[in-house]
Structures are given as C-alpha cells and as structure tokens.
Scaffold this motif. Structure first.
Motif, PDB file in Angstrom:
ATOM      1  N   ARG A 114       0.810  -1.234   0.000  1.00  0.00           N
ATOM      2  CA  ARG A 114       0.000   0.000   0.000  1.00  0.00           C
ATOM      3  C   ARG A 114       0.836   1.272   0.000  1.00  0.00           C
ATOM      4  O   ARG A 114       0.324   2.359   0.295  1.00  0.00           O
ATOM      5  N   THR A 115       2.105   1.176  -0.346  1.00  0.00           N
ATOM      6  CA  THR A 115       2.962   2.360  -0.326  1.00  0.00           C
ATOM      7  C   THR A 115       2.467   3.410  -1.311  1.00  0.00           C
ATOM      8  O   THR A 115       2.277   3.131  -2.505  1.00  0.00           O
ATOM      9  N   ARG A 116       2.287   4.601  -0.823  1.00  0.00           N
ATOM     10  CA  ARG A 116       1.959   5.779  -1.634  1.00  0.00           C
ATOM     11  C   ARG A 116       2.665   6.957  -0.969  1.00  0.00           C
ATOM     12  O   ARG A 116       2.118   7.607  -0.103  1.00  0.00           O
ATOM     13  N   LEU A 117       3.883   7.211  -1.403  1.00  0.00           N
ATOM     14  CA  LEU A 117       4.719   8.213  -0.730  1.00  0.00           C
ATOM     15  C   LEU A 117       5.177   9.301  -1.690  1.00  0.00           C
ATOM     16  O   LEU A 117       5.537   9.009  -2.838  1.00  0.00           O
ATOM     17  N   THR A 118       5.178  10.507  -1.184  1.00  0.00           N
ATOM     18  CA  THR A 118       5.808  11.618  -1.884  1.00  0.00           C
ATOM     19  C   THR A 118       6.939  12.138  -1.011  1.00  0.00           C
ATOM     20  O   THR A 118       6.718  12.485   0.159  1.00  0.00           O
ATOM     21  N   VAL A 119       8.156  12.142  -1.558  1.00  0.00           N
ATOM     22  CA  VAL A 119       9.337  12.589  -0.819  1.00  0.00           C
ATOM     23  C   VAL A 119       9.808  13.917  -1.392  1.00  0.00           C
ATOM     24  O   VAL A 119      10.017  14.036  -2.611  1.00  0.00           O
ATOM     25  N   ALA A 120       9.958  14.916  -0.540  1.00  0.00           N
ATOM     26  CA  ALA A 120      10.394  16.248  -0.968  1.00  0.00           C
ATOM     27  C   ALA A 120      11.918  16.350  -0.909  1.00  0.00           C
ATOM     28  O   ALA A 120      12.543  15.860   0.041  1.00  0.00           O
ATOM     29  N   LEU A 121      12.509  16.981  -1.916  1.00  0.00           N
ATOM     30  CA  LEU A 121      13.964  17.124  -2.002  1.00  0.00           C
ATOM     31  C   LEU A 121      14.372  18.574  -1.765  1.00  0.00           C
ATOM     32  O   LEU A 121      13.608  19.508  -2.020  1.00  0.00           O
ATOM     33  N   HIS A 122      15.595  18.748  -1.324  1.00  0.00           N
ATOM     34  CA  HIS A 122      16.122  20.091  -1.085  1.00  0.00           C
ATOM     35  C   HIS A 122      16.381  20.803  -2.421  1.00  0.00           C
ATOM     36  O   HIS A 122      16.819  20.174  -3.391  1.00  0.00           O
TER      37      HIS A 122
ATOM     38  N   GLY B 217       6.450  18.615   3.064  1.00  0.00           N
ATOM     39  CA  GLY B 217       6.033  18.091   1.764  1.00  0.00           C
ATOM     40  C   GLY B 217       6.274  16.605   1.598  1.00  0.00           C
ATOM     41  O   GLY B 217       5.849  16.015   0.600  1.00  0.00           O
ATOM     42  N   THR B 218       6.956  15.969   2.557  1.00  0.00           N
ATOM     43  CA  THR B 218       7.143  14.518   2.523  1.00  0.00           C
ATOM     44  C   THR B 218       5.972  13.880   3.269  1.00  0.00           C
ATOM     45  O   THR B 218       5.790  14.126   4.464  1.00  0.00           O
ATOM     46  N   GLN B 219       5.194  13.071   2.560  1.00  0.00           N
ATOM     47  CA  GLN B 219       3.985  12.535   3.186  1.00  0.00           C
ATOM     48  C   GLN B 219       3.485  11.299   2.460  1.00  0.00           C
ATOM     49  O   GLN B 219       3.901  11.007   1.342  1.00  0.00           O
ATOM     50  N   GLY B 220       2.600  10.579   3.162  1.00  0.00           N
ATOM     51  CA  GLY B 220       2.006   9.394   2.570  1.00  0.00           C
ATOM     52  C   GLY B 220       2.211   8.158   3.419  1.00  0.00           C
ATOM     53  O   GLY B 220       2.546   8.229   4.612  1.00  0.00           O
ATOM     54  N   THR B 221       2.037   6.994   2.797  1.00  0.00           N
ATOM     55  CA  THR B 221       2.067   5.705   3.482  1.00  0.00           C
ATOM     56  C   THR B 221       3.231   4.854   2.995  1.00  0.00           C
ATOM     57  O   THR B 221       3.458   4.734   1.786  1.00  0.00           O
ATOM     58  N   LEU B 222       3.962   4.270   3.944  1.00  0.00           N
ATOM     59  CA  LEU B 222       5.030   3.310   3.656  1.00  0.00           C
ATOM     60  C   LEU B 222       4.563   1.947   4.134  1.00  0.00           C
ATOM     61  O   LEU B 222       4.132   1.788   5.277  1.00  0.00           O
ATOM     62  N   SER B 223       4.660   0.950   3.239  1.00  0.00           N
ATOM     63  CA  SER B 223       4.189  -0.394   3.547  1.00  0.00           C
ATOM     64  C   SER B 223       5.213  -1.404   3.060  1.00  0.00           C
ATOM     65  O   SER B 223       5.832  -1.221   2.020  1.00  0.00           O
ATOM     66  N   VAL B 224       5.403  -2.486   3.829  1.00  0.00           N
ATOM     67  CA  VAL B 224       6.287  -3.570   3.392  1.00  0.00           C
ATOM     68  C   VAL B 224       5.816  -4.870   4.043  1.00  0.00           C
ATOM     69  O   VAL B 224       5.403  -4.873   5.201  1.00  0.00           O
ATOM     70  N   SER B 225       5.848  -5.956   3.278  1.00  0.00           N
ATOM     71  CA  SER B 225       5.280  -7.219   3.769  1.00  0.00           C
ATOM     72  C   SER B 225       6.124  -7.836   4.875  1.00  0.00           C
ATOM     73  O   SER B 225       5.590  -8.415   5.822  1.00  0.00           O
ATOM     74  N   THR B 226       7.436  -7.757   4.743  1.00  0.00           N
ATOM     75  CA  THR B 226       8.312  -8.315   5.777  1.00  0.00           C
ATOM     76  C   THR B 226       9.649  -7.589   5.760  1.00  0.00           C
ATOM     77  O   THR B 226      10.173  -7.261   4.689  1.00  0.00           O
TER      78      THR B 226
ATOM     79  N   ASN C 172       4.287  15.679   6.658  1.00  0.00           N
ATOM     80  CA  ASN C 172       5.414  16.616   6.685  1.00  0.00           C
ATOM     81  C   ASN C 172       6.669  15.963   7.259  1.00  0.00           C
ATOM     82  O   ASN C 172       7.372  16.521   8.109  1.00  0.00           O
ATOM     83  N   GLY C 173       6.924  14.748   6.766  1.00  0.00           N
ATOM     84  CA  GLY C 173       8.161  14.047   7.088  1.00  0.00           C
ATOM     85  C   GLY C 173       8.209  13.375   8.430  1.00  0.00           C
ATOM     86  O   GLY C 173       9.188  12.686   8.741  1.00  0.00           O
ATOM     87  N   MET C 174       7.179  13.525   9.268  1.00  0.00           N
ATOM     88  CA  MET C 174       7.170  12.935  10.611  1.00  0.00           C
ATOM     89  C   MET C 174       6.186  11.759  10.654  1.00  0.00           C
ATOM     90  O   MET C 174       5.123  11.799  10.024  1.00  0.00           O
ATOM     91  N   ILE C 175       6.548  10.716  11.399  1.00  0.00           N
ATOM     92  CA  ILE C 175       5.660   9.565  11.534  1.00  0.00           C
ATOM     93  C   ILE C 175       4.394   9.984  12.267  1.00  0.00           C
ATOM     94  O   ILE C 175       4.437  10.526  13.373  1.00  0.00           O
TER      95      ILE C 175
END
Length: 697
Positions: free
Chosen positions: A468-476, A509-518, A535-538
């Motif tokens: 279910r990963t849907r992530l947007t990562v903001a860069l400098h 600007g870093t936001q969304g869902t991180l998912s991994v099966s194992t 905003n980059g925080m869990i």
C-alpha cells in the motif's frame, strides 16, 4: 600487557571479599532459614554461583586449556542450560528457570518475581566475568545477593524494600559498570578476545569455548566452514572488509593516519577472517579493540548488540529482559549515569581521540523470531520511556563530544550462517561475489540516477499488489547543479555491498504511506509493517506480528521508534543491487537477509537521524566532485539552537523489495515527470544493465 595479569592488583584487593562471599553462598545451599517459596530461589541461584566458582578454578588451574572439546561442550551446556528453550534442555530449561519472569512470578508472586528474575539475569553475567578474570564484578553481585538473602532470614520484606536495595546497587556501582564499558570500547590493552584469536590454533575448535559465550552448532559449523576455504578466499573477505573501512575515510575526507585504534564487531565463528583483518589493520598502524556485547543491564540497548557475541541461547530470554532498567530508571539515575559517562570519557579522552570507529561484520540466515509479550516481564511506564529517550540522547551527546562524528568512519559487511539452510555454502560463495561487485560500473550507473533526481523537487514511490505504499518525498532545492547534488553515490566503502543512492529529504512536503510485507529490524522480523508520514514525521504505525494490533504497535514503538512518540524520515534511498536481489529470490531467502543487503534491493527509507548526524557541517563529496548539500533537515538543523531537539540516537532502514514496487518517478518543478522504475524494473536511460540479473527472477 598480558591480559591474564590485567586485573591482578584489583583482584588481589578483592580476594578477601570474594572468598568470604563465596563461602557464605556455599552455606546458603544447605540452610533452611528462609521460608519457601523464596528458599528455592536462593538455593538454586547460590548453586549457580557455586558452579561458577568451580569453573573459575577450572580456568585458573589450566585445566580448561588442557580439556578435550567434549569436556568444554559439557561445561558450556551446564552454563547455559537453564536459559535454553525447554525442548533444547534436559531439565526443563528456560520455562522452569528463575531467569524467566513468568516462572519467577508464578513461584514468587509478580512483584518479587520481576525483581528476582532481573537479579538472576545479572548474576548470570558471572559466566563472562569468570572468563575475563573480573573478580570485582562477581563479588559485588555476590554481596548484593547475600544482602537480600539476609533480609529474608529475618522476615519477608516488602517488594518495595527489595527494589530499593537493587536500585542502590545499580546506582552505587554505576561508576564501575558504566566506566568499564566506556574503557573496554576504547582500550586495546583489554585484549582478552584478541589474544584468543592470535594465540590459539583456529583449526582446533576448542578455542571457541574460551570466549565465555554460548556456543551452538552455528558457531562450530561456521568456524569449520571458514577453515575449509582456501586462504585466498578468506583473505579476499578480510581485504574487502578492511579496504571498505579505509575507503570510507577517503570518501569522507578524513585522515585515518591521525587515528590509532579500530573496534571490530562480529559474531563468533568468523575468527579466521577476523585474524586476517587484524593483520590488515595492524599493517595500517591501527591497534585492535575487541570488546564483547554489553553484559550489565545498565549498558545494554534493547534489540541492539555492539561488540562480539554468539548466537543467542534464547531470544525470548533476551526479549523478556529488554526493559529490566524499569526497576531503577528515574531522573536521579538518569542524571547519575550521565555524570559517570562524562567522567569516564574525560578519564579516557586520549583513547577516545585516537578511536577511528567500528568495523562491523553482521550475519544473516536465522529463522524469524516471534516474541511473546509476557505481562510478568519488566516494562517501562510512560514517564520512564521519556527518561530512556532523554538518557540515550544525553549519552550520544557526551560520546560525540569526545568522539566527534566528523573525525571517525565505519564499515559494515554481512555473511550468512549455516541456519540459512542446505544451500549455505552456495549462498556464502555468492555473498562473497556480491560483496566484491565492480565499483566503477555501479558508480557510473548510479550517477545516471542521481542526475535525474537532481532535476526534481519531489519523488513519488508507489507499491503494487498488496503493498500500500503511496509516498511523496520532498527534495532540497539545489542552487548550483554543476557543483552541488542532493544524493550520495554509495559504492563499496562504509556499506558493503555497494548499490544505492541516498539523501536526507526535506520534511515539509514529505507525506504518505510506507508499507512492506516483511522486514528484519535487528532480531525482529516485522510482518506487514506500515507507517504514515505527515510533513516528514511519523503520524501512525503498526504491524501484524500479533493478533492484537496494540501489541504490534507497541513492538514498532519499542524497536523502530525507540520509544519516541514520532521520528522524522531521515533518509530516502534507491537501491541498485539487483544481483543481490536475484540471489535472494533464487534461494528463497529474501526474508532472511539483513537490512544491510536488503536496503540495496529497492527504495528504502530510514526513520530517525539523518545519515550525516553530528557531522552535518562537514562537507561530503561524490566521486564526480559535487558536494552533497542535503545533510540537514528541519529537525537536525535545530542543533544550532538546542542540540537536545535535533537528534534521536537512532536510524532504522525500511526497504520495499522490487517485487512489491510499482514505480519510482521524479517530479520536476514544472510538473513534468521522469520514470526511474516501472513495474519493479529500471527504465531510466543508463540503468538498463541493472535489469539483467532480474531477467531470470
């Protein structure tokens, strides 16, 4: 100095106290002055201490070195039998031992059970103290045990009274236990393990029993296997390891010649390789530090071992005792430990200044561990969780004051152990190949990825299937692309094997869902781990390791968030080691690989500090000469105002494997997009060769 006489003066001064305490403990075994059920605890614990006295005489007489391997195996079994899982032990093992807080609570009541289980766990440290000739450590434990026994001879004391005795025992002796831990991590004259590796025939596996660790079939099989390899193969392993360490200093622009010592951390069984590594480091003018993983609870860190160690006799035992500090952790103790650390580092500041950093060897292949959360085990309350975080941060600040992060480096490499299965030897051979991939080829391929990323303001990562990963990562933002870059081109230096480009993302600007099966985090295999970021925080997290979601959430908080309420995303990276991924798929071992290798096998995200923590102001350059500017984020930059708000003393990687990955796309400031990966395959021009190992997967 000969390690055998290192503690001679201290031991002579302790001899009278030691002898008196051992004599008194011998009497306890036959006395009936304490009522049941407590008498059983004192008698069984006293019997263990008496056995340690017998083993001490076995060593001092020289009989240990004369004994056959069968005799040494039998002693090792006796020393560790009562913490082995029941099915591995003749007499019931851990489930019938006071080391198990559930058993202790059932016999003694929950309050006494927690305290006495903790005390017995500390007393089991005698195994190490006897081997290392540390008479003071044994004596202070004996005297505390006797003090509590004497209390029960008069009348049954309150739980709070016993707890107070244990609190002052830990607090009063912190200047010994904590100070010695600082010293053994910095002082090469404490050469106990180095002497074993240098002075004994490594073809005679008796030497493994001289360390004082639990020796399982894994250590014996690993050592036998390394002994069967051609010398050039083992030297190649050692050379890759030590050359990576040296290259780390070069890449970071630091002068290794100014340093005098390196600390080797590894799992027992790899001594033949370690011996060659010692030779390599000594040829560079570096002295060797080999300290074992911490023994005293006051020095341990839940889920993390630093030093040399062996296969755990029982991972549930370690899990049950991971928060024994709950017995004594309060603000006064936190402040005392910080003060002792400060004094210790000041005492050993010349050694600290010469310390170059750790060279770490990890292993992989063990079965996943499914912990049981026992209500009888010690656990931190909310106030103690915050104190533990504060104590960790204070300890890190003191360490960095005396061992600045911008003056040291490190390296990490990993090899399989026999538990990985019948293909162990083939997997080992391929791991060596993976650890020695072509540096120059990957440097060029990864530069193509960096060039595309440096045009972007954001990166989007999408999982596929059940991921279910849907992530947007903001860069400098980059001011001058001819001279600056966001991503480090990571080839085989500090992290072996090679194969990633990484950055410290912009949090806003870093936001969304991180998912991994194992994914493996330390000793734990997390199932269906999920995290959401704002905003980059869990913002939220969980896993499916337990039927009760709250237990899964607690495990994530303990082992990944390190009891923080939230953490920032400290790193975003794209792994390029498709060769390692293909090997994992071919042998069906993806779920057994360590994060060190897994992080090179897909995009990964680290929570906690950035990769440049405590060294953000030191310039870092890629092989093409560009400076990596993304060394800070909105949290780490707070160090300029209040350093206590800038760091978390943790950095934990979480990887999405290619099979669970749909796409990675860059987003330029004008909204245009460039694909790096589609359907788990590299599509960016210049990266085509990375797909070749995947063709058969």
């Amino acid at each position: 100095m000969d390690y055998g006489i290192m503690f001679q003066e201290e031991n002579e001064s302790m001899k009278e106290r030691f002898d008196l305490s051992m004599e008194r403990i011998g009497q306890i075994i036959s006395e009936e002055t304490v009522p049941q059920p407590f008498r059983d605890y004192f008698v069984r614990t006293a019997s263990f201490i008496r056995m340690m006295g017998e083993y001490l005489r076995f060593i001092e007489s020289g009989d240990q070195k004369k004994a056959s391997i069968e005799v040494l195996k039998e002693w090792n079994r006796k020393l560790y039998e009562d913490i082995l899982p029941g099915h591995k032990a003749a007499l019931g093992g851990y489930e019938k031992s006071y080391a198990d807080p559930a058993y202790a609570a059932a016999r003694l009541g929950e309050g006494y059970g927690r305290l006495f289980s903790y005390l017995y766990k500390e007393i089991r440290g005698d195994i190490v103290f006897v081997h290392e000739n540390r008479m003071k450590d044994i004596t202070i434990l004996n005297e505390t045990f006797i003090e509590i026994y004497n209390m029960f001879e008069d009348e049954i004391p309150e739980v709070s009274t016993v707890k107070e005795v244990l609190y002052w025992f830990v607090s009063d002796y912190t200047d010994h236990t904590v100070s010695y831990r600082v010293r053994e991590g910095l002082d090469p004259s404490l050469s106990f393990a180095v002497d074993i590796i240098k002075n004994y025939d490594l073809n005679d596996l008796k030497y493994l029993y001289y360390f004082g660790e639990y020796i399982s079939d894994s250590e014996l099989k690993t050592a036998s296997f390394l002994n069967s390899l051609p010398e050039e193969t083992v030297r190649l392993m050692a050379n890759t390891y030590t050359e990576g360490y040296c290259r780390g200093f070069e890449v970071m622009g630091r002068d290794l010649k100014k340093k005098g010592m390196v600390q080797i951390r590894y799992e027992l069984g790899f001594e033949r390789m370690v011996k060659y590594a010692i030779e390599n480091f000594e040829a560079l003018g570096l002295k060797i530090i080999l300290c074992r993983a911490a023994v005293w609870t006051v020095n341990t860190n839940a889920g993390r071992k630093a030093g040399y160690y062996s296969t755990s006799p029982n991972r549930q035992y370690e899990y049950d005792h991971r928060y024994d500090e709950a017995i004594y952790l309060n603000k006064a103790f936190k402040d005392r430990k910080a003060a002792v650390l400060k004094v210790a580092y000041e005492e050993y500041k010349e050694l600290a200044a010469a310390y170059a950093g750790p060279a770490v060897m990890e292993t992989f292949g063990k079965e996943g561990f499914k912990p049981v959360n026992k209500p009888e085990a010690n656990r931190l309350d909310l106030k103690q969780e915050k104190l533990a975080v504060e104590m960790s941060n204070e300890s890190s600040r003191i360490l960095k004051q005396y061992v600045p992060g911008d003056e040291t480096s490190f390296t990490i490499i990993a090899f399989p152990v026999p538990e990985i299965g019948e293909d162990f030897e083939k997997i080992f051979e391929e791991t060596i190949a993976i650890n020695t991939l072509d540096y120059e080829k990957y440097k060029g391929i990864q530069q193509s990825i960096i060039d595309a990323l440096d045009e972007a303001s954001h990166v989007e990562i999408r999982g596929k299937g059940e991921n279910r990963t849907r992530l947007t990562v903001a860069l400098h933002p980059i001011g001058n692309r001819d001279r600056e870059t966001n991503f480090e081109n990571c080839v085989a230096d500090v992290n072996i094997p090679l194969g990633e480009v990484f950055t410290s993302p912009r949090l806003t600007g870093t936001q969304g869902t991180l998912s991994v099966s194992t994914v493996y985090i330390g000793e734990f295999q997390f199932k269906n781990l999920i995290m959401t970021f704002e905003n980059g925080m869990i913002k939220d997290y969980g896993c499916d390791n337990f039927e009760n979601p709250e237990e899964g959430k607690a495990l994530v908080k303990q082992m990944i968030l390190k009891n923080h309420d939230t953490l920032p995303m400290g790193e975003f990276a794209i792994g390029t080691n498709t060769t390692a991924y293909a090997m994992a798929q071919r042998f069906g071992i993806l779920d057994k690989l360590p994060i060190l290798i897994v992080e090179k096998m897909g995009p990964h995200f680290a929570v906690g500090d950035t990769c440049y923590s405590w060294a953000e102001d030191s310039p870092v350059y890629n092989p093409d000469g560009k400076e990596i500017i993304a060394r800070d984020n909105e949290v780490s930059v707070l160090r300029k105002e209040d350093v206590s708000k800038a760091y978390f003393s943790c950095h934990t990687d979480i990887t999405i494997p290619y099979a669970e990955l749909d796409s990675i796309e860059t987003i330029r400031p004008d909204g245009s997009r460039v694909s790096i990966i589609e359907d788990g395959k590299f599509v960016l021009k210049g990266t085509e060769e990375l797909n070749l190992p995947l063709s058969g997967v």
